[in-house]
Design a protein around this motif. Structure first.
Motif, short mmCIF file in Angstrom:
data_model
loop_
_atom_site.label_atom_id
_atom_site.label_comp_id
_atom_site.label_asym_id
_atom_site.label_seq_id
_atom_site.Cartn_x
_atom_site.Cartn_y
_atom_site.Cartn_z
N THR A 86 0.88 -1.22 0.04
CA THR A 86 -0.04 0.08 -0.02
C THR A 86 0.83 1.22 0.17
O THR A 86 0.74 2.33 -0.78
CB THR A 86 -0.97 0.03 1.18
N MET A 87 2.07 1.31 0.81
CA MET A 87 2.95 2.37 0.99
C MET A 87 3.41 2.61 -0.38
O MET A 87 3.69 3.50 -1.05
CB MET A 87 3.94 2.31 2.18
N LEU A 88 3.85 1.51 -0.93
CA LEU A 88 4.65 1.66 -2.38
C LEU A 88 3.89 2.30 -3.41
O LEU A 88 4.13 2.90 -4.41
CB LEU A 88 5.19 0.18 -2.80
N THR A 89 2.49 1.67 -3.39
CA THR A 89 1.61 2.28 -4.46
C THR A 89 1.35 3.83 -4.57
O THR A 89 1.76 4.39 -5.59
CB THR A 89 0.27 1.57 -4.23
N TYR A 90 1.13 4.29 -3.29
CA TYR A 90 0.78 5.57 -3.35
C TYR A 90 2.05 6.53 -3.58
O TYR A 90 2.16 7.80 -4.10
CB TYR A 90 -0.08 6.16 -2.18
N LYS A 91 3.10 6.12 -2.83
CA LYS A 91 4.56 6.66 -2.88
C LYS A 91 5.03 6.65 -4.31
O LYS A 91 5.71 7.69 -4.74
CB LYS A 91 5.38 6.31 -1.85
N THR A 92 4.94 5.70 -4.90
CA THR A 92 5.40 5.80 -6.48
C THR A 92 4.64 6.51 -7.17
O THR A 92 5.32 7.28 -8.15
CB THR A 92 5.31 4.28 -6.97
N SER A 93 3.55 6.72 -7.06
CA SER A 93 2.65 7.58 -7.75
C SER A 93 2.93 9.11 -7.55
O SER A 93 3.04 10.02 -8.45
CB SER A 93 1.21 7.38 -7.63
N ARG A 94 3.35 9.29 -6.18
CA ARG A 94 3.58 10.53 -5.98
C ARG A 94 4.96 11.22 -6.55
O ARG A 94 5.11 12.43 -6.80
CB ARG A 94 3.75 10.97 -4.37
#
Length: 439
Positions: free
Chosen positions: A345-353
């Motif tokens: 979950t953390m990787l998903t939104y941080k990669t997008s940011r």
């Protein structure tokens, strides 16, 4: 010069509250009133005939209950309306098949919380480098730990503001979770390299370029058993053991159906505090590690894991008992402690940011197939740590998690990715490339 594209981002930020004993009692009373309001609303909804159920009737019932019951009135009116809105949303999620039916909220098994739906009521002020104050309805001004620049004062406007908050009680005390809305420039596409990541037990995050991320806390003790308290130091582990023994001793005196004593409750609270400390340390490591990965790589490839299915018990049935039950139980505890779902979950939104992209590939076979020759040979995976290819024409050897990360990246490069569709994972080839194993 390219034109700046703006996008709206909504996220949450949690901060620790510094409460006086009187303020703690007031917030506890509000949280119990919010839970009771939910239960009364649930009883009203389930006992009322379908022809008379409506949002207007439920709202009128809540207003009347707040007039008749004094201790329900300690909950602010807007917080009571938020309970009503949440309850109806729970039924909508049930009707759409996204969740089960709403149920009764028990006193000791429910997270205590109070919603503040409107951000303008908070009146946040920063008074110190480390502290700020927030206005909580019917409580007054409360100090909270300032760890993030919030859009308050001159920085706040219609696009950049705090839209609301929620008070949540954890084992370590009361926290406030702000709901924040910001208007930010859309990040440029990340030009970083591609990387495959395998979530493991021996190496928490194994990367295909050998830049592995390890928290330095082994999942196994010297005797081979799983260390379920690896995020605690030796003194904390000894204290936890004493508390668990004390709780078991005090529990032995409780008769069936008898209420839990206050002493036993205090012991349970101390145990929960140590568990919460360990969880915060693990979450902090996950945040730092995933941020570092998102900044360094433009394309991140992970497995489509079905974690609930992976941690199922191997006990079996009476007619068909399972095998290696103790070993499987230890592995299940190690997997649960690593919290792979939270990492993804953390990787998903941080990669997008950071302008990158995250892709998922099918998980079956990634840990058994050789990343050098592409063959699955029986006996290649000897244990959890070592992979030695038994193919006579290959013979590649290395860390098992590193081998899986290399093969995960290879699946992406040949275009084999999973795309969620209608509640299931659909495997599709997105592009045609040379299906050569990545070295």
């Amino acid at each position: 010069m390219s034109e700046i594209v703006w996008q709206k981002r909504q996220f949450g930020h949690r901060a620790r509250l510094e409460l006086t004993p009187a303020q703690t009692l007031l917030i506890d009373a509000q949280a119990h009133a919010a839970r009771a309001t939910w239960n009364l609303l649930h009883d009203f909804w389930t006992m009322t005939p379908k022809c008379r159920r409506s949002l207007k009737a439920a709202d009128a019932a809540i207003r009347q209950a707040r007039k008749d019951v004094d201790w329900l009135a300690v909950l602010p009116a807007q917080a009571a309306q938020a309970v009503l809105k949440t309850y109806f949303q729970a039924w909508k999620n049930c009707w759409d098949g996204r969740a089960g039916e709403p149920d009764f909220k028990a006193r000791f098994r429910t997270v205590m919380s109070v919603d503040i739906p409107q951000g303008r009521d908070l009146n946040i002020v920063r008074v110190h480098r480390r502290w700020g104050t927030v206005q909580i309805p019917k409580i007054g001004r409360v100090r909270f730990r300032w760890t993030k620049n919030l859009p308050v004062g001159k920085r706040a406007n219609q696009e950049n503001r705090i839209t609301g908050a929620r008070l949540v009680k954890e084992a370590l005390g009361w926290h406030i979770a702000f709901r924040i809305q910001l208007l930010e420039p859309k990040p440029e596409p990340h030009e970083g390299p591609e990387v495959g990541i395998d979530c493991g037990v021996n190496i928490p995050l194994a990367l295909s370029d050998e830049n592995h991320h390890d928290h330095g806390r082994p999942a196994r003790l010297p005797d081979g058993t799983s260390d379920r308290d690896k995020w605690l130091n030796p003194n904390e582990k000894a204290k936890l053991l004493r508390l668990e023994q004390r709780a078991a001793h005090r529990k032995s005196f409780r008769k069936p159906g008898q209420r839990t004593s206050n002493r036993l409750k205090r012991t349970y609270d101390q145990i929960a505090g140590l568990r919460a400390t360990a969880k915060r340390r693990a979450t902090d490591w996950q945040h730092q590690t995933t941020t570092e990965i998102a900044r360094a790589y433009g394309v991140i490839v992970v497995e489509q894991l079905d974690i609930p299915n992976m941690v199922k018990s191997a006990k079996g049935t009476v007619e068909e008992p399972g095998k290696n039950v103790a070993q499987k139980s230890g592995l299940n505890r190690s997997i649960s402690q690593e919290a792979w779902g939270r990492t993804m979950t953390m990787l998903t939104y941080k990669t997008s940011r950071h302008g990158g992209t995250l892709h998922k590939v099918p998980a079956p076979g990634t840990s058994l197939r050789c990343s050098a020759c592409g063959f699955t040979t029986p006996g290649s995976r000897k244990d959890q740590a070592t992979f030695v290819c038994k193919n006579p024409d290959c013979g590649w050897s290395g860390n098992a998690d590193w081998n899986a990360a290399r093969y995960i990246l290879h699946l992406y490069r040949i275009g084999l990715v999973t795309i969620p569709a209608a509640g299931r994972a659909v495997v599709r080839r997105l592009h045609d490339v040379n299906p050569t194993i990545a070295r």
